[in-house]
Design a protein around this motif. Structure first.
Motif, PDB file in Angstrom:
ATOM      1  N   THR A   1       0.857  -1.132  -0.042  1.00 35.81           N
ATOM      2  CA  THR A   1       0.084  -0.020   0.054  1.00 35.81           C
ATOM      3  C   THR A   1       0.857   1.313  -0.238  1.00 35.81           C
ATOM      4  O   THR A   1       2.090   1.250   0.238  1.00 35.81           O
ATOM      5  CB  THR A   1      -0.896  -0.024   1.280  1.00 35.81           C
ATOM      6  N   ASP A   2       0.193   2.342  -0.205  1.00 36.25           N
ATOM      7  CA  ASP A   2       0.833   3.641  -0.194  1.00 36.25           C
ATOM      8  C   ASP A   2       0.838   3.991   1.155  1.00 36.25           C
ATOM      9  O   ASP A   2       0.917   5.591   1.316  1.00 36.25           O
ATOM     10  CB  ASP A   2       0.455   4.578  -1.148  1.00 36.25           C
ATOM     11  N   LEU A   3       0.182   3.467   2.060  1.00 39.31           N
ATOM     12  CA  LEU A   3      -0.355   4.286   3.414  1.00 39.31           C
ATOM     13  C   LEU A   3       1.152   4.214   4.415  1.00 39.31           C
ATOM     14  O   LEU A   3       2.104   3.674   4.190  1.00 39.31           O
ATOM     15  CB  LEU A   3      -1.178   3.314   4.163  1.00 39.31           C
ATOM     16  N   PRO A   4       1.143   5.172   5.271  1.00 45.60           N
ATOM     17  CA  PRO A   4       2.141   5.244   6.183  1.00 45.60           C
ATOM     18  C   PRO A   4       1.922   4.070   7.224  1.00 45.60           C
ATOM     19  O   PRO A   4       0.862   3.876   7.663  1.00 45.60           O
ATOM     20  CB  PRO A   4       1.873   6.480   6.889  1.00 45.60           C
ATOM     21  N   VAL A   5       2.961   3.044   7.327  1.00 39.36           N
ATOM     22  CA  VAL A   5       2.641   2.166   8.162  1.00 39.36           C
ATOM     23  C   VAL A   5       3.723   1.861   9.125  1.00 39.36           C
ATOM     24  O   VAL A   5       5.049   2.294   8.874  1.00 39.36           O
ATOM     25  CB  VAL A   5       2.588   0.705   7.282  1.00 39.36           C
ATOM     26  N   LEU A   6       3.516   1.460  10.152  1.00 41.94           N
ATOM     27  CA  LEU A   6       4.492   1.198  11.466  1.00 41.94           C
ATOM     28  C   LEU A   6       3.940   0.286  12.404  1.00 41.94           C
ATOM     29  O   LEU A   6       2.678   0.455  12.964  1.00 41.94           O
ATOM     30  CB  LEU A   6       4.822   2.641  12.222  1.00 41.94           C
ATOM     31  N   HIS A   7       4.718  -0.944  12.427  1.00 42.25           N
ATOM     32  CA  HIS A   7       3.998  -2.048  13.388  1.00 42.25           C
ATOM     33  C   HIS A   7       5.118  -2.554  14.079  1.00 42.25           C
ATOM     34  O   HIS A   7       6.222  -3.010  13.544  1.00 42.25           O
ATOM     35  CB  HIS A   7       3.632  -3.222  12.578  1.00 42.25           C
ATOM     36  N   LEU A   8       5.116  -2.789  15.301  1.00 40.93           N
ATOM     37  CA  LEU A   8       6.219  -3.207  16.205  1.00 40.93           C
ATOM     38  C   LEU A   8       5.897  -4.544  16.853  1.00 40.93           C
ATOM     39  O   LEU A   8       4.511  -5.007  17.406  1.00 40.93           O
ATOM     40  CB  LEU A   8       6.132  -2.227  17.313  1.00 40.93           C
ATOM     41  N   LEU A   9       6.884  -5.634  16.815  1.00 39.18           N
ATOM     42  CA  LEU A   9       6.569  -6.785  17.372  1.00 39.18           C
ATOM     43  C   LEU A   9       7.787  -7.132  18.166  1.00 39.18           C
ATOM     44  O   LEU A   9       9.021  -6.761  17.695  1.00 39.18           O
ATOM     45  CB  LEU A   9       6.270  -7.675  16.237  1.00 39.18           C
ATOM     46  N   PRO A  10       7.752  -8.172  19.127  1.00 38.12           N
ATOM     47  CA  PRO A  10       6.799  -8.997  19.543  1.00 38.12           C
ATOM     48  C   PRO A  10       6.145  -8.215  20.825  1.00 38.12           C
ATOM     49  O   PRO A  10       6.085  -6.936  20.762  1.00 38.12           O
ATOM     50  CB  PRO A  10       7.261 -10.175  20.181  1.00 38.12           C
ATOM     51  N   HIS A  11       5.191  -8.831  21.623  1.00 41.47           N
ATOM     52  CA  HIS A  11       4.833  -8.340  22.971  1.00 41.47           C
ATOM     53  C   HIS A  11       5.858  -8.269  23.669  1.00 41.47           C
ATOM     54  O   HIS A  11       6.929  -8.423  23.258  1.00 41.47           O
ATOM     55  CB  HIS A  11       3.589  -9.258  23.474  1.00 41.47           C
ATOM     56  N   TRP A  12       5.562  -7.634  24.874  1.00 40.36           N
ATOM     57  CA  TRP A  12       6.604  -7.174  25.844  1.00 40.36           C
ATOM     58  C   TRP A  12       6.444  -7.731  27.247  1.00 40.36           C
ATOM     59  O   TRP A  12       6.501  -7.112  28.418  1.00 40.36           O
ATOM     60  CB  TRP A  12       7.014  -5.851  25.875  1.00 40.36           C
ATOM     61  N   ASN A  13       6.251  -9.118  27.187  1.00 38.66           N
ATOM     62  CA  ASN A  13       6.177 -10.024  28.549  1.00 38.66           C
ATOM     63  C   ASN A  13       6.891 -11.214  28.449  1.00 38.66           C
ATOM     64  O   ASN A  13       6.870 -12.065  27.711  1.00 38.66           O
ATOM     65  CB  ASN A  13       4.981 -10.594  28.540  1.00 38.66           C
ATOM     66  N   TRP A  14       8.345 -10.888  28.912  1.00 35.76           N
ATOM     67  CA  TRP A  14       9.405 -11.840  28.856  1.00 35.76           C
ATOM     68  C   TRP A  14      10.151 -12.002  30.287  1.00 35.76           C
ATOM     69  O   TRP A  14       9.684 -11.323  31.225  1.00 35.76           O
ATOM     70  CB  TRP A  14      10.346 -11.606  27.786  1.00 35.76           C
ATOM     71  N   SER A  15      10.881 -12.848  30.255  1.00 31.79           N
ATOM     72  CA  SER A  15      11.822 -13.281  31.469  1.00 31.79           C
ATOM     73  C   SER A  15      12.788 -11.984  31.457  1.00 31.79           C
ATOM     74  O   SER A  15      13.647 -11.996  30.437  1.00 31.79           O
ATOM     75  CB  SER A  15      12.622 -14.587  31.358  1.00 31.79           C
ATOM     76  N   SER A  16      13.142 -11.625  32.611  1.00 30.08           N
ATOM     77  CA  SER A  16      14.122 -10.619  32.843  1.00 30.08           C
ATOM     78  C   SER A  16      15.557 -11.159  32.236  1.00 30.08           C
ATOM     79  O   SER A  16      16.015 -12.234  32.679  1.00 30.08           O
ATOM     80  CB  SER A  16      14.325 -10.174  34.217  1.00 30.08           C
ATOM     81  N   GLY A  17      16.014 -10.023  31.654  1.00 32.21           N
ATOM     82  CA  GLY A  17      17.291 -10.457  31.038  1.00 32.21           C
ATOM     83  C   GLY A  17      17.505 -11.078  29.744  1.00 32.21           C
ATOM     84  O   GLY A  17      18.564 -11.375  29.058  1.00 32.21           O
ATOM     85  N   LYS A  18      16.351 -11.690  29.464  1.00 29.31           N
ATOM     86  CA  LYS A  18      16.338 -12.439  27.953  1.00 29.31           C
ATOM     87  C   LYS A  18      16.509 -11.407  27.013  1.00 29.31           C
ATOM     88  O   LYS A  18      16.140 -10.297  26.903  1.00 29.31           O
ATOM     89  CB  LYS A  18      14.934 -12.975  27.925  1.00 29.31           C
TER      90      LYS A  18
ATOM     91  N   SER B   1      15.425  -4.100  12.640  1.00 32.23           N
ATOM     92  CA  SER B   1      15.378  -5.174  13.872  1.00 32.23           C
ATOM     93  C   SER B   1      16.522  -4.809  14.769  1.00 32.23           C
ATOM     94  O   SER B   1      17.437  -3.859  14.589  1.00 32.23           O
ATOM     95  CB  SER B   1      15.527  -6.460  13.603  1.00 32.23           C
ATOM     96  N   TRP B   2      16.262  -5.105  15.921  1.00 30.40           N
ATOM     97  CA  TRP B   2      16.986  -4.790  17.069  1.00 30.40           C
ATOM     98  C   TRP B   2      17.031  -6.143  18.051  1.00 30.40           C
ATOM     99  O   TRP B   2      16.272  -6.759  17.969  1.00 30.40           O
ATOM    100  CB  TRP B   2      16.798  -3.766  18.002  1.00 30.40           C
ATOM    101  N   LYS B   3      18.284  -6.216  18.777  1.00 26.85           N
ATOM    102  CA  LYS B   3      18.256  -7.415  19.695  1.00 26.85           C
ATOM    103  C   LYS B   3      18.336  -6.428  21.179  1.00 26.85           C
ATOM    104  O   LYS B   3      19.148  -5.630  21.250  1.00 26.85           O
ATOM    105  CB  LYS B   3      19.548  -8.136  19.844  1.00 26.85           C
ATOM    106  N   VAL B   4      17.293  -6.811  22.120  1.00 27.82           N
ATOM    107  CA  VAL B   4      17.368  -6.083  23.125  1.00 27.82           C
ATOM    108  C   VAL B   4      17.101  -6.906  24.405  1.00 27.82           C
ATOM    109  O   VAL B   4      16.239  -7.922  24.414  1.00 27.82           O
ATOM    110  CB  VAL B   4      15.845  -5.092  23.003  1.00 27.82           C
ATOM    111  N   LEU B   5      17.893  -6.519  25.190  1.00 26.13           N
ATOM    112  CA  LEU B   5      17.697  -7.293  26.524  1.00 26.13           C
ATOM    113  C   LEU B   5      16.251  -6.599  27.472  1.00 26.13           C
ATOM    114  O   LEU B   5      16.405  -5.667  27.575  1.00 26.13           O
ATOM    115  CB  LEU B   5      18.984  -6.994  27.710  1.00 26.13           C
ATOM    116  N   TYR B   6      15.542  -7.950  27.673  1.00 20.77           N
ATOM    117  CA  TYR B   6      14.373  -7.297  28.363  1.00 20.77           C
ATOM    118  C   TYR B   6      14.449  -6.768  29.567  1.00 20.77           C
ATOM    119  O   TYR B   6      14.915  -7.196  30.409  1.00 20.77           O
ATOM    120  CB  TYR B   6      13.414  -8.704  28.187  1.00 20.77           C
ATOM    121  N   GLN B   7      13.808  -5.842  29.956  1.00 20.69           N
ATOM    122  CA  GLN B   7      13.183  -5.247  31.155  1.00 20.69           C
ATOM    123  C   GLN B   7      11.687  -4.744  30.937  1.00 20.69           C
ATOM    124  O   GLN B   7      11.342  -4.473  30.035  1.00 20.69           O
ATOM    125  CB  GLN B   7      14.319  -4.247  31.632  1.00 20.69           C
TER     126      GLN B   7
END
Length: 808
Positions: free
Chosen positions: A614-631, A667-673
């Motif tokens: 599409t020609d729409l402005p799109v921004l989608h973020l994944l995944p959810h943000w419920n993980w084990s600490s430090g993962k 993409s990014w790799k992020v330590l969960y908090q």
């Protein structure tokens, strides 16, 4: 009060029916024949007799799918290939009256689809059998009707021989039934054919063919064609004198319409042609034919050209079930599916692997879909023991002719496909069975419609494929084999390519297996079982799980846009469907292929397509943000209409990312908090969009969201109500699985519930549905009465939530 209203309504419908039949000046009437049938699950051979007592049979309206009412079980013969729901035999009966004043009128009954092996009787007279469960057919009732007295239609449906498909088929009279009443002099049903041999912005040359039936003596009439625009204005009228002789007369009229508005996927403008037979100043018959004026072609090097512009067909394949509603066709349910696809940027639909409901093509006409209309999933060689191969030899010609005649006037139909992954692709010899059948089937199509290309969907794309080497196909259809697209012009010089089926990626909504860039090919080969998978029978929604014959969505899209010779692609599939739960077997009972799950909830990859298609402005973020600490968590963003995106965790930047070259995501790799992820897209330094996802606490409440707040009080309209499980702050709880009870009061009723899970065994008719990854769905249907519809959801510990709709 409601009962009194229904009684009055029934009297009105019956009186209207009688008046329409009685009016000798009426040119033709088409009556909805869906109401007030009786049904029995089982086999009662004497039910074809007119005097049979059916007072204890269940009353229902059509369309109806008896299988969807069953319970999921691994013991059903169809097993997981057919959705683990029962087949069986059933009978339908309907009594009705035809007034004596209808003498000298012709009455036919039109079935849009009965699955399967249908047999029909009128007043005890046997009318015939149609084995094919997807084809439309009609019978002439006139010789057997009793005017002024009760008549009885009886239909036996036999779907007891299992398995007969790899997907869920449903059982019964699952599409519309209509009664057609005409004068003896009339235009044959499906007897018009409109084509546009010349189209440009200044002029459209229109060829209109009509077949006229006449069971009386030779007569002279005037044949009038009127081209009518979408606003109801007559744009062109042409009257031609015609002598009608014999039983059938063919007429061809050429017309020219100046400055036509063209039909396209982005502007599906529709005219119609009203064809009238006029005798002695009186209209004897009227027939309307849809007209979408467009030109198109397929080119070997440049792909698909529509109205002089090069575009890509961005399509999906869909089976015919409507999720929790089964295969019983509902106009609003089908429209909703197409709306969701259109919002994704989809402009193409392949009817896998059979003729669709006629009303689905009406929707595609007005919504702008480029349809590949498919006929058969097998020819003489079987794929399952009791499939159509048993009937193909006797019925292929009649079934294919009826499909083409019914559908050839739809402007949305651009391609005929006469087979999917046909077993006759293989075989040796100078004149193999595959080549013979390919040529026969293409000739049947071309004799009735020379204006559209014909293809087959081939999973073997080598030169020895008999269907490809037959020379019969206008388009070479590739199923999968995306790595061969770049070599297509060398392998098939001068030929034209359509990607009939692609991808077969596997995803469970809301489930993520890390690392995101580690691909899971499940199973390892098409003919091997999955030895290791997930204990909860899930597949990763990171777009890193696919079948051995398929590829990821991202990889396929890159190949698609890299090669201009690929005229279009049809992704397997738009929606999850019942049956074929690859890569698992039982307890899984529905597919993982869909970009959208069975309940109609988009999976994450939906937004990848939206960002590309599409020609729409799109921004989608994944995944959810419920993980084990430090993962370490892979965080992905799909975006469009921006130069860059930046990710923040609890207000701290995790870096700016830009798509380079062919890349379709960042993409990014992020330590969960715990906290909040925020992603921002920018163009020229200006913020375009922001998206947040926060850590959810314990489930605390429910929220109801209806797709539409005002419905039609026609007894058929639907509202799809999303039920969300939220924490106290309003965040979706990503693993919520609470049982939810749904109730509906007022001018509507609950007809189905779902949650999109491929392993849920709750009945679709149940008013209790567990949430799946935080979501559930309630489907509400109107009555034929105006008023308020009150929908409530309750879950232990979460309390209740309510939404009110209006039926008008």
């Amino acid at each position: 009060m409601v009962k009194i209203y229904f009684s009055i309504l029934l009297l009105f419908v019956l009186s209207t029916f009688s008046m329409n039949l009685a009016g000798q000046d009426n040119s033709r009437t088409i009556e909805n024949f869906n109401a007030d049938w009786k049904f029995f699950k089982g086999d009662v051979p004497s039910a074809s007799n007119i005097g049979f007592k059916d007072s204890d049979w269940r009353k229902l309206d059509l369309p109806h799918d008896s299988s969807i009412e069953g319970n999921f079980s691994n013991s059903h013969p169809a097993t997981v290939g057919g959705g683990a729901l029962p087949g069986g035999t059933g009978w339908y009966r309907k009594t009705f009256k035809i007034p004596r004043s209808a003498v000298n009128r012709l009455v036919s009954i039109l079935f849009d689809g009965v699955y399967r092996n249908s047999e029909v009787w009128i007043n005890g007279h046997y009318l015939g059998k149609r084995p094919n469960g997807y084809i439309s057919f009609e019978y002439d009732l006139t010789p057997y009707l009793k005017l002024g007295s009760e008549n009885c239609i009886a239909v036996r449906v036999d779907n007891s021989q299992q398995p007969n498909a790899r997907w869920y088929t449903g059982s019964g009279i699952y599409r519309d039934v209509k009664l057609l009443i005409t004068n003896p002099l009339h235009i044959v049903n499906s007897g018009t054919f409109v084509s546009t041999p010349v189209v440009d912005k200044g002029l459209a040359k229109i060829r209109m063919e009509a077949v006229i039936a006449n069971n009386l003596k030779s007569r002279k009439i005037n044949l009038r064609h009127q081209i009518i625009d979408a606003e109801g204005r007559v744009m062109l009228e042409k009257i031609s004198p015609l002598t009608v002789t014999g039983k059938r007369t063919n007429s061809v009229v050429n017309m020219e319409l100046p400055n036509p508005r063209l039909w396209s996927d982005i502007d599906p403008y529709l005219y119609k042609i009203r064809t009238s037979l006029i005798e002695k100043g009186k209209i004897v018959d009227d027939y309307e034919t849809p007209l979408g004026i467009r030109s198109f072609s397929f080119e070997a090097k440049n792909g698909f050209i529509l109205n002089g512009k090069n575009i890509k067909i961005k399509g999906v394949c869909n089976h015919h079930d409507l999720g929790a509603l089964g295969t019983a066709f509902n106009l609003r349910a089908a429209e909703r599916q197409l709306e969701i696809l259109k919002a994704m940027g989809c402009n193409g639909l392949r009817t896998a692997h059979n003729p669709p409901a006629a009303a689905l093509l009406d929707l595609c006409d007005r919504m702008g879909f480029i349809v590949m209309n498919e006929s058969f999933d097998m020819w003489e060689k079987k794929k399952s023991d009791f499939d159509y191969h048993l009937d193909f030899g006797q019925w292929h010609k009649k079934d294919l002719e009826d499909q083409v005649l019914r559908d050839r006037n739809h402007p949305s139909v651009f391609i005929w496909s006469v087979g999917n992954e046909i077993q006759e692709q293989w075989g040796t010899g100078a004149d193999t069975l595959g080549r013979v059948w390919a040529r026969k089937l293409v000739k049947i199509v071309k004799d009735l419609d020379p204006t559209r290309p014909v293809t087959t969907a081939n999973n073997d794309v080598n030169s020895y494929n008999n269907l490809i080497s037959s020379g019969a196909m206008d388009l070479i259809g590739y199923n999968y084999n995306h790595k061969s697209w770049d070599d297509f012009t060398n392998a098939h010089p001068g030929q034209k390519l359509i990607a009939t089926e692609t991808t077969s990626a596997l995803q469970t909504r809301g489930h993520y297996d890390a690392p995101a860039d580690s691909m899971r090919i499940w199973p390892t080969a098409w003919d091997k079982p999955l030895l290791t998978g997930n204990a909860d029978f899930s597949c990763s929604a990171y777009d890193n799980c696919y079948t051995p014959w398929g590829s990821s969505h991202e990889e396929t899209l890159k190949a698609f846009y890299r090669n201009p010779a690929v005229s279009g692609m049809y992704v397997w599939t738009g929606f999850d469907y019942l049956g074929e739960p690859t890569p698992y077997t039982w307890p899984a009972r529905s597919s993982y292929f869909g970009i959208i799950d069975l309940a109609g909830f988009p999976k994450d990859v939906y937004y990848l397509y939206q960002s590309v298609w599409t020609d729409l402005p799109v921004l989608h973020l994944l995944p959810h943000w419920n993980w084990s600490s430090g993962k370490e968590v892979d965080v992905i963003a799909y975006y469009s209409q921006a130069d860059e995106v930046e990710l923040y965790l609890n207000g701290v930047s995790k870096g700016v990312r830009r798509k380079d070259g062919e890349e379709l995501k960042v993409s990014w790799k992020v330590l969960y908090q715990p906290g909040t992820l925020k992603v921002v897209s920018r163009k020229n330094g200006k913020i375009i969009l922001e998206r947040n996802v926060s850590t959810a606490g314990p489930a605390a409440k429910l929220e109801l969201i209806a797709d539409r707040g005002v419905l039609d009080a026609n007894g058929e309209d639907l509202s799809f109500v999303t039920i969300r499980v939220l924490d106290s702050q309003g965040n979706l709880v990503p693993d919520a699985a609470q049982a939810i009870r749904i109730s509906v009061e007022g001018a509507g009723r609950l007809v189905a519930t779902d949650n999109g899970s491929p392993v849920s065994h709750e009945s679709f008719q149940s008013d209790i549905r567990k949430a799946f990854n935080g979501l559930a769905m309630a489907i509400v249907r109107t009555y034929q009465v105006q008023g308020e519809i009150v929908i409530q959801a309750f879950s232990e510990g979460l309390g209740s939530a309510e939404i009110r709709l209006q039926s008008k």
